[in-house]
Scaffold this motif. Structure first.
Motif, short mmCIF file in Angstrom:
data_model
loop_
_atom_site.label_atom_id
_atom_site.label_comp_id
_atom_site.label_asym_id
_atom_site.label_seq_id
_atom_site.Cartn_x
_atom_site.Cartn_y
_atom_site.Cartn_z
N LYS A 37 87.23 37.70 115.69
CA LYS A 37 87.08 36.23 115.69
C LYS A 37 86.34 35.81 114.43
O LYS A 37 85.30 36.38 114.09
CB LYS A 37 86.27 35.80 116.92
N TYR A 38 86.88 34.84 113.73
CA TYR A 38 86.24 34.35 112.52
C TYR A 38 85.91 32.87 112.67
O TYR A 38 86.70 32.11 113.24
CB TYR A 38 87.17 34.53 111.32
N GLY A 39 84.75 32.49 112.14
CA GLY A 39 84.40 31.07 112.14
C GLY A 39 85.09 30.33 111.02
O GLY A 39 85.36 29.14 111.11
N LEU A 40 85.36 31.07 109.95
CA LEU A 40 85.98 30.46 108.78
C LEU A 40 87.37 31.05 108.58
O LEU A 40 87.53 32.26 108.57
CB LEU A 40 85.17 30.81 107.52
N SER A 41 88.34 30.18 108.42
CA SER A 41 89.69 30.68 108.16
C SER A 41 90.24 30.04 106.90
O SER A 41 90.42 28.83 106.86
CB SER A 41 90.60 30.36 109.34
N PRO A 42 90.45 30.85 105.88
CA PRO A 42 91.00 30.29 104.64
C PRO A 42 92.31 29.55 104.89
O PRO A 42 93.06 29.87 105.81
CB PRO A 42 91.24 31.52 103.78
#
Lengths: 601, 112
Positions: free
Chosen positions: A353-358
Motif C-alpha cells: 500500500k502506498y500513500g503516494l502514487s505517481p
C-alpha cells in the motif's frame, strides 16, 4: 493365491487408512480452493485446456517426465536424477503392480483402499501362485530400486556435493518428521514382507530375507509388529505431508496442467501463485543458482525460503525476501518444478500500500513527438544515457550500414516502465507504457530499435505495438551483417559474452550476439553461460540491496566470465556495462562498440 | 502586467523555514526506515540524470531538502513524476539506495 483371513481386515491398516483419508480430503479441498481462486477467464481456460487433446497429451507427458522420471534433474546431475526417479517411479510402480496383484488374485477386494498396500499380509501362496512369480519379482525389484534411492538420499544429507549441490536447504522440523517417516516406509515394508514371505511368497529380496529371519527368529509373532510399523510410517507420512515440503508431490500434478493452460500469476498468494508455492520441493537448487548466495547472509533470501515463508505467512520476511531479489530469473530458469521465483516476488511487491502514487498524465508528449516514417526509431533507453558510448557506437553502425534512423529519446524520454513494473507498481508502469506507445505509434516508424534489454523485455511483453518490429541491437547488428550491409573484419582478441538477464533468460536471445562475436574474433564461453549466466549485480530488480552489498556479486560474476581468460568482456546491456566496468580487471564493452571497431565501411 | 515584474524582476514568495514550527515526526520515521535520508550531500547528480526532471522539475535532491525542512507539499508534488528508473542510484556518490528511499517516502507520506 488364497486369502488367509475371511474378513480381509486387520487393525494395523488403521494408521494407513487414517493418513490416506486425511491426505485425500486435504488435497481435494486444496484443489477446489486453488481452482476457485483463479480469475474467471483463467478458470475457463484451464478447463478448456483439460479437454483439448494437444494440451492433455502434453499434461500427461509432463506429469510422467517431471513427477515420475524427473527428467530435468537427470539433465542436471545423473546421481541426483537417479535418486529422485528411483524413489518416485519406484514407488509408483509398487503401487501399480500392487493393484495388478489384487485385481488378478483377489478381485473382490479391489474396492478396499489398503488391500494392495498390505497384500502380502492377507494372502497365502498356493501351487498356482508361481504364475505370478513375475509380479513377485517386479515387486521386489521396484522395492530394491526405491531402497537404493533412499540410501542415496541418506548419503545426500551428509555429502550433498556428490550430487552436484554445494548447498541444500535447511529442513524445518516437520520436514524432518516427513523425511524420516518417508525413509522408514520402505525398509519397514521390506521387513514386514520378509517376515511374511514364507506364507505369502516373495522373490529374491523378501524370500532371502525370510530365510535369514527363520534361522534365528522362527516365531511368526514378529510378523504383526512389523506390519504395524510399516502402516504407522505410512500414516505419519501422509498426516504430516500437507505441512511439509512433500506437499510438492500432489501440488505438482496440479501445477503442470495450470502451466500448460498458459495461466499467469494474477494474485500474490492465490491461484497459480499458491500452486507454485506448494509445488516447491525445497530441493535447494535455487540456492546455488542465486547470484546473491555468494554472500552467506543472503542464502535465506532465495526462492526456496520465500516459498517457505509464504506458506508460514511470515509477512515481514516475505517483504524482505521479495524486495532484496535482483529478479535475474535464474532460479526460475533452473527450477525443476517450474516455480517462478521472479514473478512470485513481483506479485508480492504489487500488494504493497502506498500513500503516494505517481501520475504521469501531466507529461506532454507533444514535445517528444517525432516523425520517423520509413525510418527506424531508435530508443536508446534511460540506462544508455549513462553509457553514451553504446548509443554513439550504434549510431555509427547505423550510418555505416546506411540505415536511416531517428532518435526517440535524444534529450531524454519517458522511461519504458519496466523498473516500475519490477517494483510491483503496475498501474504506474502501464501509464508509461501508454505514453510511449502513443509516441511510437505517432512516429510512423515500422521498426523500434532498442539498446537496453530492460526496455526490450517490457516492449516485447507489455506493449501492444502490432505491425512494428521490436528489435534489440544485438539482433539488429546480426541481421545487418547477414544481409551484408556491414563488412566485419576479425581481430586477434579473445571475447567472452555476458548474457544480460533480461535479454537472455528474460527474452530468450542467446544466439544472435554470439553469431556476431564469432565474426569479430575468438569467442570463449563463461563457466556458467546462457540461461545459467550470472547477474552482474547491478540489476534494478532489487529494491533493497544497497550499492556496497552488490560488489561481491559483481566480482563473482566477473570471475565466472573470466574463467577462460578472455581479453575483452562483451555485454549487450548498458546496466551490465556500467556495473562491470566498475570492478573489472580488463576491458568491458558493449557489443555495438566491438562491432563498430571491427567494421570500416 | 502586475506590479511585481514591472522591471523584469519578480519577487519570490518567502521561503523562510522556521524549524521550530516544523513537524518532523514523519521525516524521523522515514529516517528510521531509511538511514540514508540524512546521507545526501546535495551534489545534484540524481537531478542531473533524472529523466522525470525534464517534464516536471523532479529532483531527488530537492525532495530530500524539502522533507528535511518540513515542506512536504513541495516534495510530494515532485515525487509524483518519478518513474523509478533507478539512474539516480547509479550515479549517487554517497551510495544511497534512492529507489528504496523513494518507495519508502511513497509509503509514508500521503497526497493532500
Amino acid at each position: 493365491m488364497r486369502e488367509r483371513f475371511l474378513t480381509g481386515y486387520n487393525d494395523f491398516v488403521l494408521p494407513f487408512m487414517i493418513g490416506m483419508v486425511f491426505i485425500l480430503t486435504y488435497c481435494i479441498i486444496a484443489l477446489i480452493r486453488i481452482i476457485g481462486q483463479l480469475p474467471k477467464e483463467d478458470r475457463r481456460r484451464f478447463f478448456i485446456s483439460l479437454i483439448t487433446p494437444k494440451t492433455l497429451a502434453k499434461n500427461i507427458k509432463d506429469i510422467f517426465c517431471d513427477c515420475l522420471l524427473h527428467v530435468k534433474i537427470w539433465k542436471r546431475n545423473k546421481l541426483l536424477g537417479y535418486m529422485h526417479s528411483s524413489i518416485a517411479f519406484g514407488w509408483f510402480m509398487l503401487i501399480v503392480v500392487g493393484h495388478i496383484e489384487v485385481l488378478l488374485y483377489t478381485p473382490h477386494r479391489a474396492k478396499l483402499f489398503y488391500y494392495p498396500i498390505f497384500f502380502r499380509y492377507f494372502v497365502a501362496e498356493t501351487e498356482t501362485t508361481m504364475k505370478g512369480a513375475v509380479l513377485f519379482f517386479l515387486m521386489d525389484f521396484f522395492l530394491l530400486v526405491v531402497l537404493s534411492g533412499i540410501a542415496l538420499a541418506i548419503i545426500k544429507r551428509i555429502r550433498s556435493k556428490i550430487f552436484g549441490m554445494r548447498r541444500t536447504t535447511n529442513p524445518s522440523f516437520l520436514d524432518l518428521v516427513g523425511l524420516y517417516s518417508l525413509w522408514s516406509i520402505f525398509p519397514l515394508r521390506l521387513l514386514a514382507e520378509g517376515f511374511t514371505a514364507d506364507i505369502s511368497g516373495g522373490s529374491f529380496l523378501t524370500k532371502s530375507l525370510n530365510y535369514v529371519f527363520t534361522s534365528f527368529l522362527s516365531d511368526h509373532a514378529n510378523m504383526l509388529p512389523s506390519w504395524w510399523a510399516y502402516s504407522c510410517a505410512l500414516g505419519i507420512f501422509f498426516c504430516v505431508l500437507p505441512f511439509t515440503r512433500y506437499m510438492h508431490i500432489p501440488s505438482e500434478i496440479l501445477l503442470i496442467p495450470l502451466r500448460n493452460a498458459g495461466i499467469k500469476i494474477r494474485h500474490a498468494r492465490k491461484g497459480l501463485a499458491k500452486a507454485q508455492v506448494y509445488s516447491c520441493p525445497s530441493c535447494g537448487l535455487c540456492i546455488d543458482a542465486c547470484p546473491m548466495s555468494v554472500q552467506k547472509g543472503n542464502i535465506k533470501d532465495t526462492t526456496v525460503y520465500l516459498n517457505r515463508q509464504i506458506r508460514r505467512g511470515n509477512e515481514v520476511r516475505i517483504e524482505e525476501i521479495s524486495d532484496k531479489c535482483l529478479l535475474c530469473g535464474k532460479c526460475t530458469a533452473i527450477c525443476p518444478v517450474g516455480v517462478e521465483g521472479d514473478k512470485l516476488r513481483i506479485a508480492q511487491r504489487s500488494v504493497r500500500k502506498y500513500g503516494l502514487s505517481p501520475d504521469y498524465s501531466s507529461i506532454d508528449t507533444a514535445s517528444l513527438a517525432i516523425d520517423s516514417r520509413g525510418k527506424i526509431l531508435y530508443y536508446a533507453g534511460c540506462m544508455t544515457a549513462l553509457t553514451p558510448s553504446i548509443r554513439k557506437a550504434m549510431e555509427s553502425l547505423l550510418k555505416k550500414a546506411g540505415v536511416e534512423y531517428e532518435l526517440m529519446d535524444k534529450d531524454g524520454g519517458i522511461c519504458c516502465g519496466r523498473p516500475m513494473w519490477m517494483a510491483g507498481r503496475f498501474d504506474q508502469a502501464k501509464q508509461m507504457v501508454e505514453k510511449n506507445t502513443g509516441i511510437i505509434r505517432n512516429s510512423g516508424a515500422d521498426t523500434l530499435l532498442l539498446s537496453c534489454p530492460i526496455c526490450y523485455r517490457i516492449f516485447k511483453e507489455r506493449y501492444s505495438l502490432e505491425g512494428i518490429r521490436i528489435v534489440h541491437h544485438t539482433e539488429f547488428i546480426d541481421s545487418l551483417i547477414s544481409e551484408g550491409r556491414l563488412k566485419i573484419k576479425r581481430d586477434p582478441r579473445k571475447y567472452v559474452y555476458h548474457d544480460p538477464c533480461e535479454l537472455g533468460r528474460g527474452s530468450g536471445i542467446y544466439e544472435q550476439p554470439r553469431n556476431v562475436l564469432l565474426r569479430a574474433g575468438t569467442l570463449v564461453e563463461a563457466a556458467k553461460n546462457r540461461k545459467e549466466s550470472i547477474c552482474c549485480g547491478g540489476s534494478v530488480g532489487s529494491l533493497s540491496l544497497s550499492f556496497d552489498k552488490r560488489k561481491a556479486l559483481t566480482e563473482n560474476a566477473l570471475n565466472n566470465l573470466t574463467a577462460a581468460s578472455p581479453d575483452v568482456i562483451v555485454t549487450a546491456c548498458p546496466l551490465c556495462l556500467s556495473t562491470f566496468s566498475r570492478y573489472a580487471d580488463r576491458k568491458v564493452e558493449d557489443i555495438a562498440e566491438t562491432i563498430d571497431r571491427n567494421t570500416s565501411n | 502586467m502586475t506590479m511585481e515584474n514591472i522591471f523584469g524582476f519578480s519577487i519570490s514568495p518567502s521561503s523562510t523555514v522556521n524549524l521550530d514550527n516544523v513537524d518532523l515526526t514523519l521525516f524521523n520515521r522515514l529516517h528510521e526506515l531509511e538511514p540514508d535520508a540524512w546521507k545526501c550531500m546535495s551534489c545534484g547528480s540524481c537531478t542531473a540524470t533524472c529523466p522525470a526532471g525534464n517534464f516536471s522539475g523532479m529532483s531527488l535532491r530537492k525532495v530530500l531538502h524539502a522533507l528535511q525542512r518540513g515542506k512536504e507539499k513541495d516534495a510530494v508534488k515532485m515525487l509524483r513524476c518519478c518513474m523509478l528508473c533507478g539512474k539516480c542510484s547509479m550515479v549517487c556518490p554517497r551510495g544511497i539506495n534512492t529507489r528504496h528511499l523513494i518507495l519508502s517516502i511513497c509509503k509514508l507520506y500521503k497526497e493532500d
